[in-house]
Scaffold this motif. Structure first.
Motif, PDB file in Angstrom:
ATOM      1  N   UNK B   1       3.110  18.910 -69.831  1.00  0.00           N
ATOM      2  CA  UNK B   1       1.953  18.684 -69.349  1.00  0.00           C
ATOM      3  C   UNK B   1       2.369  18.684 -67.775  1.00  0.00           C
ATOM      4  N   UNK B   3       1.544  17.062 -63.886  1.00  0.00           N
ATOM      5  CA  UNK B   3       0.906  15.664 -63.368  1.00  0.00           C
ATOM      6  C   UNK B   3      -0.458  15.907 -63.098  1.00  0.00           C
ATOM      7  N   UNK B   4      -1.218  14.758 -62.799  1.00  0.00           N
ATOM      8  CA  UNK B   4      -2.599  14.566 -62.545  1.00  0.00           C
ATOM      9  C   UNK B   4      -3.096  13.133 -62.223  1.00  0.00           C
ATOM     10  N   UNK B   5      -4.028  13.135 -61.488  1.00  0.00           N
ATOM     11  CA  UNK B   5      -4.854  11.828 -61.201  1.00  0.00           C
ATOM     12  C   UNK B   5      -6.190  12.146 -61.916  1.00  0.00           C
ATOM     13  N   UNK B   6      -6.517  11.200 -62.525  1.00  0.00           N
ATOM     14  CA  UNK B   6      -8.246  11.155 -62.979  1.00  0.00           C
ATOM     15  C   UNK B   6      -8.715  10.040 -62.917  1.00  0.00           C
ATOM     16  N   UNK B   7     -10.180  10.169 -62.472  1.00  0.00           N
ATOM     17  CA  UNK B   7     -10.845   8.863 -61.969  1.00  0.00           C
ATOM     18  C   UNK B   7     -11.964   9.376 -62.175  1.00  0.00           C
ATOM     19  N   UNK B   8     -12.968   8.785 -63.053  1.00  0.00           N
ATOM     20  CA  UNK B   8     -14.472   9.127 -63.280  1.00  0.00           C
ATOM     21  C   UNK B   8     -15.302   7.810 -63.281  1.00  0.00           C
ATOM     22  N   UNK B 212       1.276  22.739 -72.536  1.00  0.00           N
ATOM     23  CA  UNK B 212       1.442  21.464 -73.591  1.00  0.00           C
ATOM     24  C   UNK B 212       0.545  20.383 -73.161  1.00  0.00           C
ATOM     25  N   UNK B 213      -0.808  20.858 -72.892  1.00  0.00           N
ATOM     26  CA  UNK B 213      -1.814  19.603 -72.838  1.00  0.00           C
ATOM     27  C   UNK B 213      -2.599  19.923 -74.052  1.00  0.00           C
ATOM     28  N   UNK B 214      -2.035  19.310 -75.038  1.00  0.00           N
ATOM     29  CA  UNK B 214      -2.735  19.461 -76.608  1.00  0.00           C
ATOM     30  C   UNK B 214      -3.899  18.881 -76.859  1.00  0.00           C
ATOM     31  N   UNK B 215      -3.876  17.470 -76.269  1.00  0.00           N
ATOM     32  CA  UNK B 215      -5.434  16.828 -76.362  1.00  0.00           C
ATOM     33  C   UNK B 215      -6.444  17.467 -75.550  1.00  0.00           C
ATOM     34  N   UNK B 258     -12.255  15.688 -67.606  1.00  0.00           N
ATOM     35  CA  UNK B 258     -11.322  15.366 -68.458  1.00  0.00           C
ATOM     36  C   UNK B 258     -10.359  16.670 -69.383  1.00  0.00           C
TER      37      UNK B 258
END
Lengths: 390, 390
Positions: B1, B3-8, B212-215, B258
């Motif tokens: 997977x 790296x990431x930033x997620x903000x919503x 490998x981003x299974x979700x 997402x």
């Protein structure tokens, strides 16, 4: 689909080496209280890394360690006293679910004038929001994937034999740093617990009754399938980055409000499990592994359509009658838990009929008398479920 | 997977009759500019409902109608002039993607002193954030499910033959009201467009290469499967609440960050499609339906593993060689678009080889010369893709 409101303002910072973003997340010139647990973050160097990052800007940093699993009101109140005396203005939880949950309580209690001197009342609002106007801002550095506390507004705090939820939209973390590598040093049993905890968080929002939440169902199924694929791998090979990263992200996604928005939710497995932990000190996830199969066997009719969907979509069980499919799905679930080293019977934890009566008494004491998505699990029904788990 | 930033931070208010929450979402004593499109919200009564709700608290309300599909810079600047002159402090977009996107631009341009008098430069930052310090707060009442603009920070604004992205974390809507019933009066073709748009938003973040981003993969697959299940139903039976609710929620989830967090993203289908819309005035979604199958046929090797996964998991294609599975999946995708009344060839829109050259020239003009998840779609490759779509 049911009506819903969904709001999740937590900023997620995910991946290898993401601790480097910590400095930018907390205001300069703030006074930070770092909270942690039993000291593993000292041994594995995570606490030092955190302090190094925080030192990159002018800010004062103090520490409070010793938050135990199933964090105790009394312990947390010690942190509250320190936060008040030191006029802390930001909390940074470094740890797993217990540290994050405990820190949410500290965030409320430190500045909740409404409850000054009677902070135990903060534990009295169940799944409703604690009526406070503000809370200290908090962030997290997650060292154990399991509870989803890093991206939700909930906590569970223990006081004596009571294990009580604490909810407030003011306690969404401002940010959570999720570096899978920070979890490599966890004991295997805690990783296994994390897999099971995530699994059961998911089924509490999925195995209920059909409600035309197709996105929600499939997202829940995606989490379950992922856990089944990577669960044993990440327990056995803790430094397999991708397996661990998938566990970490699924743990967050399982309990951030997303899969439960617009669909019925159960949570009776958790409510019964909480009483087992409070009375018999069994790890939270292990109580869930015990209650889940018994719950499904006992509630086969109420949950029939979703149990069938679970059998077919998650376990790919295509053969057999409806009941055979459901039986097979429950058996496969138990085998999955066993493959992780997690037991599924009350007797595995030396809990007998007399123990069940104590659990039932506590459910009654805590008003947990109408559990489940139908509100029809009375203490008598809960007793029968637990008897199936003996 | 990755790296990431997620903000919503957008607050979602979903379901029947949820307009009643509108009054509580916008500060009292604010001065609100309602923005809308061609007037369908007047005819179907949605605008009146909005004004009735806003009148429940003391606030001033003015209106700006006429935001066109593929909202034009010139139109939006008229709204900016009004917002400035009237000292508006809250924007409420009532409409679909174009109105919401246009309103995001208005939110920035009205208060962006950095760009005063040269607001066209706001369109010059591509997928990077527009460098502004503030924007007006905005909310949305969604009347068309498609773009996901209700829960993201992006917009697309047209100026002449240029169709340009505008991004800013300041333009996440504060709230979005998603009542599926408000979309019942949409023309069928717009609903079909919405299904296709949502579908292609999803595949741009899914049919790339394994990471490998299974979700993420399973959530994307869940959206696609849901669209396949409910797409034709919701076009043909607009008042089937559950079918429409699933479309509305999938449209939001497909483009709120997402499913793209931690995995590669493509977006070349969109970038090529934007040029087709700008030059030939083909509906956005219909350009995507034309480019997608050609893209996959041309990019079969680069996308092989994910195309196979798509064939097997989304279309349940188990038989045949790898290439047969991929061919079948592409054919099924085309059939799906056709079943909604959406064409999949450039010639269906009277675009020929000369037209392709104009598209290629515009891609070059806009710097779109290294598209795709590999950055290897040069104008020459784009030409070949478009030739496959003739």
């Amino acid at each position: 689909m049911q009506n819903f409101n969904f709001h999740n303002p937590t900023s997620i910072i995910f991946g290898k080496g993401q601790m480097k973003q910590l400095d930018s997340q907390i205001p300069q010139n703030s006074k930070v209280l770092i909270t942690y647990g039993g000291g593993s973050v000292i041994k594995n160097g995570v606490l030092d890394k955190v302090k190094t990052e925080l030192a990159k800007s002018p800010r004062e940093v103090i520490e409070f360690g010793g938050i135990e699993p199933n964090p105790k009101f009394e312990t947390l109140m010690k942190a509250v006293e320190i936060a008040r005396a030191e006029e802390v203005d930001f909390l940074l939880a470094v740890g797993g679910g217990s540290v994050m949950d405990g820190t949410k309580f500290i965030a409320i209690a430190t500045v909740a004038d409404e409850f000054k001197g009677e902070e135990e009342k903060i534990l009295g609002f169940g799944f409703g929001p604690v009526p406070v106007k503000r809370a200290l801002p908090l962030g997290t550095v997650v060292t154990m994937p399991a509870t989803g506390s890093e991206m939700n507004m909930g906590a569970v705090v223990s006081r004596g034999e009571d294990k009580m939820p604490v909810m407030s939209p003011l306690t969404f973390p401002k940010f959570s740093i999720l570096d899978p590598e920070l979890t490599y040093t966890l004991p295997k049993i805690q990783v296994a617990n994390g897999v099971v905890d995530t699994f059961v968080h998911t089924v509490e929002q999925y195995i209920t009754y059909p409600a035309e939440g197709r996105f929600q169902d499939r997202t829940a199924e995606g989490i379950l399938q992922t856990l089944i694929e990577i669960g044993k791998t990440t327990v056995d090979n803790p430094t397999d980055y991708d397996a661990r990263a998938n566990l970490v992200w699924c743990a967050t996604m399982a309990l951030n409000g997303l899969i439960g928005a617009g669909v019925p939710q159960d949570w009776s497995i958790h409510m019964i499990g909480h009483e087992i932990t409070a009375l018999f000190h069994v790890d939270h996830a292990q109580t869930l592994a015990v209650v889940t199969p018994a719950m499904w066997r006992m509630r086969r009719e109420q949950k029939r359509e979703k149990l069938l969907q679970y059998a077919e979509r998650v376990w790919n069980i295509a053969e057999g009658s409806e009941d055979e499919k459901i039986d097979a799905a429950i058996a496969r679930t138990e085998e999955f838990f066993h493959s992780l080293g997690i037991k599924t019977r009350l007797s595995d934890h030396s809990i007998n009929e007399a123990g069940i009566e104590r659990i039932i008494q506590n459910l009654e004491k805590h008003g947990m008398v109408k559990l489940s998505e139908h509100g029809d699990i009375t203490p008598d029904v809960a007793r029968k479920i637990l008897q199936k788990a003996l």
